[in-house]
Design a protein around this motif. Structure first.
Motif, mmCIF file in Angstrom:
data_model
loop_
_atom_site.group_PDB
_atom_site.id
_atom_site.type_symbol
_atom_site.label_atom_id
_atom_site.label_comp_id
_atom_site.label_asym_id
_atom_site.label_seq_id
_atom_site.Cartn_x
_atom_site.Cartn_y
_atom_site.Cartn_z
ATOM 1 N N LYS A 156 128.247 2.517 54.798
ATOM 2 C CA LYS A 156 127.503 1.843 53.728
ATOM 3 C C LYS A 156 128.224 2.016 52.394
ATOM 4 C CE LYS A 156 123.170 2.196 52.449
ATOM 5 N NZ LYS A 156 121.864 2.873 52.340
ATOM 6 N N PHE A 157 128.499 0.911 51.737
ATOM 7 C CA PHE A 157 129.136 1.000 50.409
ATOM 8 C C PHE A 157 128.511 -0.022 49.490
ATOM 9 C CE2 PHE A 157 131.673 -2.003 52.915
ATOM 10 C CZ PHE A 157 131.726 -3.091 52.080
ATOM 11 N N HIS A 158 128.737 0.194 48.186
ATOM 12 C CA HIS A 158 128.316 -0.799 47.196
ATOM 13 C C HIS A 158 129.560 -1.403 46.576
ATOM 14 C CE1 HIS A 158 123.999 -0.204 47.022
ATOM 15 N NE2 HIS A 158 124.225 1.092 47.165
ATOM 16 N N TRP A 159 129.622 -2.720 46.562
ATOM 17 C CA TRP A 159 130.693 -3.346 45.789
ATOM 18 C C TRP A 159 130.430 -3.015 44.334
ATOM 19 C CZ3 TRP A 159 135.010 -5.012 47.754
ATOM 20 C CH2 TRP A 159 135.034 -5.566 49.043
ATOM 21 N N THR A 160 131.344 -2.303 43.701
ATOM 22 C CA THR A 160 131.122 -1.848 42.326
ATOM 23 C C THR A 160 132.307 -2.292 41.477
ATOM 24 O OG1 THR A 160 130.044 0.081 43.313
ATOM 25 C CG2 THR A 160 130.464 0.184 40.960
ATOM 26 N N SER A 161 132.009 -2.830 40.324
ATOM 27 C CA SER A 161 133.086 -3.401 39.503
ATOM 28 C C SER A 161 133.714 -2.342 38.592
ATOM 29 C CB SER A 161 132.538 -4.543 38.640
ATOM 30 O OG SER A 161 131.680 -4.022 37.658
ATOM 31 N N THR A 162 134.876 -2.697 38.068
ATOM 32 C CA THR A 162 135.563 -1.820 37.110
ATOM 33 C C THR A 162 134.621 -1.460 35.971
ATOM 34 O OG1 THR A 162 137.611 -2.991 37.623
ATOM 35 C CG2 THR A 162 137.620 -1.651 35.632
#
Ligand SMILES: C[S@@+](CC[C@H](N)C(=O)[O-])C[C@H]1O[C@@H](n2cnc3c(N)ncnc32)[C@H](O)[C@@H]1O
Ligand SMILES: Nc1nc2[nH]cc(C(=O)O)c2c(=O)[nH]1
Ligand code: SF4
Ligand SMILES: [Mg+2]
Length: 222
Positions: A50-56
């Motif tokens: 499980k991961f979250h797409w996380t932005s810079t």
């Protein structure tokens, strides 16, 4: 907008390395290209972890709000994230951050070493006990600077001997920090010290993973 596969972000004290004992934020990325026998983050490596797409920008905002200077980017293998260079460049421009990236020795470091005010590297050299030594890129040693670290995670006597030989062959103690760290629970700690004495391993640091002493060794997010 560039996104990264982030499995967890947490603050703790750094349990390892040159900043051991200091507060640090850990940013753990999903996925790895290796499969070390002893890996303690296999859960983060699975393709379906499980991961979250996380932005810079989201990562930077969070780091600014946490007000902790040391940041360790880890995984999994963080340098496999597409565009990880963008994150490292953005972090390098933040005045109040000091960034370290933990990497497994199989990814070329040169491009990341060129980032102005970029991260320091803590690069593993995988020993025979990991089953992954064939993937090591010895050319990475030439990239390392005084602020960087080569870490050998040792499982047994064969690993200790190989670490000693690599340290000598590449003159690593003259280039950067050098650490020996036990595979958790799998080697008598005293044997590491005796080996260092017997082999006159000057300028090499033995370390224990403090977070596994303070908390349960299987605990996540600490
Ligand atoms: C989980 S890895 C993530 C970064 C990168 N993939 C690497 O291998 O360096 C972070 C560090 O934990 C170490 N490590 C993993 N499992 C361990 C264990 N069971 N005991 C001691 N260190 C371990 C790795 O060797 C590496 O230095
Ligand atoms: N507290 C704490 N310090 C650490 N240093 C290196 C870690 C890692 O997982 O690589 C780690 C970790 O997971 N927790
Ligand atoms: S390279 Fe790092 S994350 Fe990947 S399997 Fe080995 S210890 Fe685990
Ligand atoms: Mg860990």
């Amino acid at each position: 907008m560039t996104n990264y596969k982030v499995v967890e972000i947490f603050s703790s004290i750094n349990g390892e390395g040159t900043r051991a004992g200091q507060l640090a934020v850990f940013v753990r990325m999903q996925g790895c290209n290796l499969n070390c026998t002893y890996c303690d983050t296999k859960w983060a490596n699975e393709a379906d972890a499980k991961f979250h797409w996380t932005s810079t920008e989201e990562i930077l905002e969070l780091l600014r709000s946490m007000e902790i200077k040391n940041v360790t980017i880890t995984g999994g293998e963080p340098l496999l994230q597409e565009e990880i260079g963008e994150l490292l460049e953005a972090m390098a421009k933040e005045e109040n951050l000091r960034v370290e990236i933990e990497t497994n020795g199989s990814v070329p470091l040169q491009p990341f070493a060129e980032i102005p005010n970029g991260p320091s590297f803590t690069m593993d050299y995988k020993l025979p006990g990991s089953g992954m030594e064939k993937y090591m890129l010895p050319e990475n040693f030439a990239v390392l600077r005084a602020q960087d670290t080569v870490k050998f995670v040792v499982k047994d006597y064969e690993d200790l001997c190989r670490a000693r030989d690599v340290i000598r062959e590449y003159d690593l103690t003259e280039k950067c920090h050098v650490y020996l760290s036990p595979v958790y629970g799998q080697i008598e700690l005293e044997n590491i010290v005796n080996f260092m004495k017997d082999n006159r391993l000057n300028d090499v640091n033995m370390q224990l993973q403090m977070h596994k002493i303070i908390w349960d060794s299987e605990m996540r997010g600490v």
